[in-house]
Design a protein around this motif. Structure first.
Motif, PDB file in Angstrom:
ATOM      1  N   SER A  46      -8.302  35.629 -41.747  1.00  9.95           N
ATOM      2  CA  SER A  46      -8.021  34.227 -41.178  1.00  9.95           C
ATOM      3  C   SER A  46      -8.248  33.328 -42.569  1.00  9.95           C
ATOM      4  O   SER A  46      -7.931  32.224 -42.544  1.00  9.95           O
ATOM      5  N   ILE A  50      -5.263  30.421 -41.671  1.00 11.92           N
ATOM      6  CA  ILE A  50      -5.869  29.238 -40.995  1.00 11.92           C
ATOM      7  C   ILE A  50      -5.675  28.071 -42.099  1.00 11.92           C
ATOM      8  O   ILE A  50      -5.355  26.931 -41.510  1.00 11.92           O
ATOM      9  N   CYS A 102      -8.809  24.134 -36.579  1.00 14.18           N
ATOM     10  CA  CYS A 102      -8.948  24.935 -37.674  1.00 14.18           C
ATOM     11  C   CYS A 102     -10.239  24.562 -38.499  1.00 14.18           C
ATOM     12  O   CYS A 102     -10.941  25.618 -38.853  1.00 14.18           O
ATOM     13  N   SER A 105     -13.066  26.016 -36.337  1.00 16.72           N
ATOM     14  CA  SER A 105     -13.045  27.603 -36.358  1.00 16.72           C
ATOM     15  C   SER A 105     -13.857  27.937 -37.723  1.00 16.72           C
ATOM     16  O   SER A 105     -14.524  28.851 -37.760  1.00 16.72           O
ATOM     17  N   GLN A 106     -13.305  27.272 -39.192  1.00 12.16           N
ATOM     18  CA  GLN A 106     -14.288  27.669 -40.273  1.00 12.16           C
ATOM     19  C   GLN A 106     -15.759  27.387 -40.254  1.00 12.16           C
ATOM     20  O   GLN A 106     -16.426  28.349 -40.718  1.00 12.16           O
ATOM     21  N   GLN A 109     -17.357  30.165 -38.189  1.00 13.65           N
ATOM     22  CA  GLN A 109     -17.611  31.339 -39.069  1.00 13.65           C
ATOM     23  C   GLN A 109     -18.627  31.116 -39.871  1.00 13.65           C
ATOM     24  O   GLN A 109     -19.542  32.153 -39.921  1.00 13.65           O
ATOM     25  N   ARG A 123     -12.925  36.448 -32.550  1.00 11.76           N
ATOM     26  CA  ARG A 123     -12.049  36.511 -33.706  1.00 11.76           C
ATOM     27  C   ARG A 123     -11.268  35.273 -33.654  1.00 11.76           C
ATOM     28  O   ARG A 123     -11.018  34.534 -32.788  1.00 11.76           O
ATOM     29  N   SER A 124     -10.875  34.943 -35.172  1.00 15.03           N
ATOM     30  CA  SER A 124     -10.257  33.611 -35.301  1.00 15.03           C
ATOM     31  C   SER A 124      -9.096  33.136 -34.307  1.00 15.03           C
ATOM     32  O   SER A 124      -8.700  32.211 -33.919  1.00 15.03           O
ATOM     33  N   TYR A 125      -8.237  34.412 -34.212  1.00 14.76           N
ATOM     34  CA  TYR A 125      -6.980  34.206 -33.521  1.00 14.76           C
ATOM     35  C   TYR A 125      -7.184  34.253 -32.079  1.00 14.76           C
ATOM     36  O   TYR A 125      -6.049  33.805 -31.307  1.00 14.76           O
ATOM     37  N   LEU A 128      -9.318  29.865 -31.788  1.00 17.05           N
ATOM     38  CA  LEU A 128      -8.432  28.944 -32.019  1.00 17.05           C
ATOM     39  C   LEU A 128      -7.711  28.670 -31.098  1.00 17.05           C
ATOM     40  O   LEU A 128      -7.527  27.207 -30.456  1.00 17.05           O
ATOM     41  N   GLN A 249     -13.295  29.384 -46.710  1.00 15.98           N
ATOM     42  CA  GLN A 249     -13.966  30.674 -46.683  1.00 15.98           C
ATOM     43  C   GLN A 249     -15.033  30.793 -47.606  1.00 15.98           C
ATOM     44  O   GLN A 249     -14.907  30.577 -48.746  1.00 15.98           O
TER      45      GLN A 249
END
Length: 458
Positions: A46, A50, A102, A105-106, A109, A123-125, A128, A249
């Motif tokens: 990601s 992303i 997006c 989502s970051q 994490q 998981r990000s997929y 999102l 990230q």
């Protein structure tokens, strides 16, 4: 249609479109330049896709504003020119909604990795699309009810829920960021994230005001020209702020997909400031290696480890030794320094443990799941089981061939030379004269014969 639009377009429209084009070019350059200029390795996870999706959403947001608020005067003959395509779907789920999702989502994490000290449960997929679902549902509802007029504007009662949905996502992003405010990040992720949010929040405030004015007062020509100018300009600033001023990230290799440190580090250990990480000290004492000793004991010697690593690389099996080396670097970080340990552990997981990693190691499913589902990324024993399995694998496949290889002969020869050089240096550095030992600096006629303690190349 506004009066200046009938005359071929307002001067402010051309200025806004020019600013938008420049911001889009800058955004694309920030995405591409790390791979072209700095040769940053592309991540498979990601951390790469992303930001790419974010750039896609940014382009959709700007393009939807241009095509839905009368920047371009054209007749809508085809379905793809419809207001519901650009003002509803492209601006909503594929534009602003995808852009904020997006970033959320970051931040999500970062929250789980550094606050919960575990990998995100979703998981990000998967996360999102879940974030995008309210936008898709809202766009479908508006498309069915069709409240837009021929200028792609909707009434006041429709604007209220739309603005509330925009505000909800901004508040969610701020909430996740506030939850990690106490973490002392190594690479300034939180500072950049807060800066991006502050700029973005102020920009979104202006953007929302312009959006409301553009939707409600569609009969005032000068207000329409000013509001659409602010819509496009603030959206252009927003996409740059969200991409450039906040981290994508928590790793040195890719932070907002660009280099942020003045120095280029070869290993994560060096970036985290682990003492002697990746370095072979010239003044390090040479040790005699006994092949009968256990491999796990021999690998503690850095020079032997590097020699054995080079041999394993030549056999296309170097990932096991590299994994051992990085776990050994992790063990140097104090247990109480949880943030650094999480950085290093996350780096090792992405590089060696995650499925499809570039240097994925061959360990059992049980050991892999223990690492991926850990409740404490800073645990000192996190990689112990995987390390034991790989040491047994190296004993079976590599050790016997290493002792008969040229790598061992070269290592043995260098160790012998270093041992002789060390003994000679001790003899030359031994000072027999009390008088000379009290002479220092340039007044010492024999200063070139002295080898001060600590000299050497790191």
């Amino acid at each position: 249609m506004t009066s200046c639009a009938e005359e071929g377009g307002c001067p402010s429209d051309y200025i806004a479109i020019s600013i938008s084009a420049i911001c889009m070019i800058l955004l694309l350059s920030r995405l591409i330049s790390p791979f072209v200029v700095h040769k940053v390795p592309r991540s498979k996870g990601s951390g790469f896709w992303i930001p790419v999706i974010q750039v896609f959403a940014s382009c959709n947001l700007l393009l939807s504003i241009v095509l839905s608020v009368n920047f371009l005067d054209f007749k809508k003959k085809y379905w793809w020119q419809s207001c519901y395509v650009w003002a509803v779907w492209v601006e909503g789920p594929l534009g602003f909604g995808l852009l904020l999702s997006c970033r959320i989502s970051q931040a999500f994490q970062l929250y789980y990795i550094f606050v919960k000290r575990c990998l995100p449960p979703i998981r990000s997929y998967i996360f999102l699309p879940l974030l995008l679902f309210p936008w898709i549902a809202g766009a479908a509802f508006i498309h069915i009810r069709k409240p837009l007029n021929n200028l792609c504007h909707m009434g006041t009662w429709w604007i209220i829920p739309v603005v509330c949905l925009h505000t909800l996502y901004v508040a969610t992003l701020v909430g996740f960021t506030a939850a990690i405010r106490h973490i002392e990040f190594r690479f300034d992720e939180l500072r950049d994230l807060w800066r991006g949010i502050l700029i973005s929040a102020s920009t979104i405030g202006v953007w929302t005001a312009a959006y409301i004015l553009n939707e409600v007062h569609d009969d005032v020509s000068w207000l329409q020209a000013a509001s659409r100018f602010l819509l496009l300009v603030t959206a252009s600033i927003l996409i740059l702020a969200l991409f450039s001023l906040s981290s994508s990230q928590p790793l040195l290799s890719q932070i907002s997909l660009r280099r942020r440190e003045p120095l280029e580090y070869e290993t994560m250990g060096q970036a985290l400031g682990i003492p002697d990480s990746g370095l072979l000290l010239q003044r390090e004492k040479a040790l005699v290696i006994d092949p009968s000793e256990p491999l796990d004991k021999l690998l503690l010697n850095k020079r032997f480890r590097h020699s054995f690593m080079a041999f394993a690389d030549s056999c296309l099996a170097g990932e096991n030794v590299h994994f051992y080396d990085e776990v050994h670097e992790l063990s140097k970080i104090p247990v109480e320094d949880t943030v650094k340990r999480i950085y290093m552990a996350r780096h090792i997981i992405e590089k060696y443990i995650s499925a499809g990693a570039t240097t994925e190691v061959n360990i059992s499913h049980r050991s892999r799941q223990e690492i991926l589902t850990t409740s404490n990324l800073a645990c000192p024993d996190l990689f112990n089981n995987a390390l034991n399995e790989l040491i047994q694998l190296m004993k079976t496949n590599l050790v016997r061939d290493y002792w008969s290889s040229t790598f061992y002969l070269k290592f043995k020869e260098e160790s012998s030379m270093r041992s002789n050089s060390h003994e000679l240096e001790q003899m030359r550095g031994w000072n027999y004269s009390p008088r000379l030992s009290s002479v220092h600096g340039i007044d010492d006629p024999f200063h070139q014969e002295h080898f001060p303690k600590g000299s050497g190349c790191n």
